[in-house]
Design an enzyme around this catalytic site. Structure first.
Site, PDB file in Angstrom:
ATOM      1  N   HIS A 339       0.982  -1.137  -0.008  1.00  0.00           N
ATOM      2  CA  HIS A 339      -0.031  -0.045  -0.115  1.00  0.00           C
ATOM      3  C   HIS A 339       0.834   1.309  -0.003  1.00  0.00           C
ATOM      4  CE1 HIS A 339      -3.671  -2.071   0.308  1.00  0.00           C
ATOM      5  NE2 HIS A 339      -3.337  -2.507   1.658  1.00  0.00           N
ATOM      6  N   ASP A 375      -2.507 -10.626  -2.215  1.00  0.00           N
ATOM      7  CA  ASP A 375      -3.186 -10.030  -1.198  1.00  0.00           C
ATOM      8  C   ASP A 375      -4.741  -9.724  -1.454  1.00  0.00           C
ATOM      9  OD1 ASP A 375      -1.892  -8.537   1.514  1.00  0.00           O
ATOM     10  OD2 ASP A 375      -3.912  -7.625   1.024  1.00  0.00           O
ATOM     11  N   HIS A 377      -6.476  -7.314  -0.592  1.00  0.00           N
ATOM     12  CA  HIS A 377      -6.576  -5.788  -0.832  1.00  0.00           C
ATOM     13  C   HIS A 377      -5.924  -5.482  -1.866  1.00  0.00           C
ATOM     14  CE1 HIS A 377      -7.164  -6.431   3.795  1.00  0.00           C
ATOM     15  NE2 HIS A 377      -8.119  -5.484   3.525  1.00  0.00           N
ATOM     16  N   ASP A 466      -4.410 -12.795   3.666  1.00  0.00           N
ATOM     17  CA  ASP A 466      -5.669 -12.415   4.007  1.00  0.00           C
ATOM     18  C   ASP A 466      -6.705 -12.677   3.177  1.00  0.00           C
ATOM     19  OD1 ASP A 466      -4.715 -10.823   2.332  1.00  0.00           O
ATOM     20  OD2 ASP A 466      -4.792  -8.818   3.541  1.00  0.00           O
TER      21      ASP A 466
END
Length: 593
Positions: A339, A375, A377, A466
């Protein structure tokens, strides 16, 4: 084949949503924090359970399915440090209405330690006292539980569990137990290297709260314990000596990013010059002062060192693999990085480890780098860094839900900038509960065809776990076997040069078993996944077809797959589905039709 898709879809109903704290939405997003439904274990509902989930479908085409299936109702959690209501799937909630009348919120009630019943006049009631609601937080997934239960309602872990406890000093980092690749013989050309350092465990919250932050040091402890129990590390892997990335290296990577920006924009952007070249080191200094602008991303006096160690290990692993001293590698590092963008740290991430590894690989001779980000996200930072760079292909599979899932970026029509269009490939899942077959099917029909046409010199996996079954933030259903199979499918690229970098993942059992399964594949073990019946859900199939429709403009090798899938499943555009209609409109705008 159509019946197989119907059967898979009919089994994709899930139990009630359990939500927890998570990442704060970036500025400009539609809300502070979003979670979808289908968070826990899959359950095959009986005929009398329509009131729980009416997502069953028996239609023979995808358009009927998309029209009849209810769109997951997402709720905005304003404060990421608090907990959410468990009434989220109901159209009306009496408890919620009562709370609104008292000018409270569901998060307030769920997070508070006491229920304080303040009626207008209850002075005649004796005894007058507070009713205490005690909670404990699961050591495995951090979710809150009432004190009268012994097992976590979300992951099933016992409240006294200490399975992840492991004395990391047993690794004797830099000592005799773990062998360094330096000075080893030619057999190191086929070895798996691991990068790790105990000092990364010191990165933690400044003030420990009763509700643990999901990105916590125990994540590394759990994976290390699992690798040790399997006899993998120490034992079968080669150790990369830890090294903090230097200021000069960060400035060099910043200069590289500045060059890509100037190439993309067609001119030298002065407003980015100072920020791009100095931001990584300035951020490190700010971390020491505990200055951070995103509430989901903490820092203490050790965070700068931990971030530099993580970045340094990833860079060294990439160079080690490119030089032939190791065939592949696993970066057991934190804080995560995907991120972190050009100008900011966010989403638990400080330095972008995958981007630094990619640039390090190029400095060691790689002309083309593939980054696959699984991931849950979207790696908005990685995409931002390489958005206009044709030498780095970024492919991400993530929950998106029309931009309502953190961080809100990563729509299928985000394909890159200027001459690098097609070098960002986003596969945005429209709901939670996505599992092994959905991911593997996407690998078969999107990821691998594009990757083979791109022909990378090294492949980097941003390996967040995740999306694993039981993760409290991702709420998806990928198993260790699924992660192992995806890793195995990528080993056929770039002559086996593969670097796996840990990103997210917040259920300790899930991340430890998944990471171990991945490292076993790096060591040459066959994942043993049954590939004879890989059938995605209809929602996932629809997403994959939309991605193919967009990307075949840039990757001609996708056309046979796109045509075959259209023919097999008879896809009809679900015009009566609001989300799909908006999605198709966005595609038309992007493609200039």
């Amino acid at each position: 084949m159509q019946n197989q898709v119907d059967q898979v879809e009919s089994q994709s109903n899930f139990s009630l949503l359990y939500e927890c704290h998570g990442k704060s939405a970036p500025e400009g997003s539609k809300g502070s924090l979003y979670f979808g439904e289908n968070c826990l274990e899959q359950k095959l509902l009986g005929e009398n359970n329509d009131e729980l989930c009416n997502a069953r479908t028996t239609q023979s085409d995808l358009s009927d399915c998309m029209a009849d299936e209810p769109t997951p109702r997402l709720r905005n959690v304003v404060n990421a440090d608090e907990n959410a209501c468990l009434h989220g799937q109901q159209e009306s909630c009496e408890a919620e209405e009562n709370l609104k009348q008292k000018s409270s919120t569901l998060q307030d009630l769920y997070a508070q330690e006491y229920y304080d019943d303040e009626d207008d006049d209850d002075s005649d009631w004796e005894p007058a006292s507070h009713f205490v609601i005690k909670k404990w937080f699961c050591a495995n997934c951090t979710m809150p539980n009432f004190d009268d239960v012994c097992h976590c309602d979300v992951c099933g872990e016992h409240r006294e569990s200490d399975f992840f406890r492991y004395d990391l000093s047993q690794l004797h980092v830099g000592g005799e137990v773990v062998n360094s690749y330096k000075g080893a013989d030619s057999s190191t050309e086929t070895c798996t290297a691991i990068g790790f350092d105990e000092r990364m465990l010191l990165h933690s919250e400044v003030e420990m709260k009763s509700h643990p932050h999901p990105e916590r040091p125990d994540r590394l402890r759990a994976i290390a314990a699992s690798l040790a129990a399997a006899g993998i590390f120490p034992g079968k892997c080669t150790f990369i000596p830890p090294r903090e990335i230097t200021q000069e290296a960060l400035l060099m990577y910043g200069a590289s990013l500045l060059f890509y920006l100037s190439q993309t924009l067609g001119h030298h952007p002065p407003r980015f010059e100072v920020q791009t070249q100095s931001t990584p080191w300035i951020i490190s200094k700010q971390f020491n002062k505990r200055e951070i602008c995103f509430p989901d991303t903490y820092a203490n006096e050790h965070s700068a060192c931990a971030a530099r160690l993580a970045a340094g290990l990833c860079a060294d692993l990439a160079r080690t693999i490119m030089s032939g001293h190791a065939r592949n590698g696993f970066a057991l590092v934190r804080p995560p990085g995907h991120h972190a963008g050009i100008k900011q740290a966010m989403g638990f991430c400080l330095h972008n480890n995958a981007a630094i590894a990619a640039l390090a690989a190029q400095s060691a001779g790689a002309k083309k780098v593939l980054i696959v980000d699984w991931d849950v996200h979207h790696g908005n930072g990685t995409q931002e860094i390489f958005d206009g760079n044709k030498s780095v292909l970024y492919v991400s599979l993530h929950r998106h839900e029309g931009g309502r899932f953190y961080p809100g970026t990563g729509a299928a029509y985000e394909v890159g900038m200027v001459d690098a269009k097609g070098y960002s490939v986003n596969i945005p899942w429209s709901c939670g509960g996505v599992g092994d077959n959905d991911y593997i099917f996407a690998f078969q029909h999107v990821v691998l065809p594009i990757a083979l046409e791109f022909a990378p010199d090294i492949t980097i996996i941003s390996a967040g776990f995740d999306a694993a079954r039981g993760d409290p933030l991702g709420c998806c259903d990928v198993t260790p076997a699924g992660y192992a199979q995806m890793t195995h499918m990528l080993t056929g690229l770039s002559q086996g040069k593969l670097l796996v970098i840990l990103e997210g993942g917040y259920n300790l059992r899930s991340i430890s078993s998944s990471a171990t399964a991945v490292v076993k594949v790096l060591l040459g073990e066959d994942p043993g996944y049954d590939m004879s019946n890989v059938v995605p859900s209809k929602r996932s199939l629809y997403t994959i077809l939309q991605v193919l429709k967009i990307q075949l403009k840039y990757w001609p090798s996708l056309k046979p797959s796109y045509t075959a899938l259209q023919s097999q499943w008879g896809l009809v555009s679900p015009n009566n589905n609001e989300e799909a209609a908006a999605f198709s409109w966005s595609i038309m705008v992007e493609m200039g039709k």
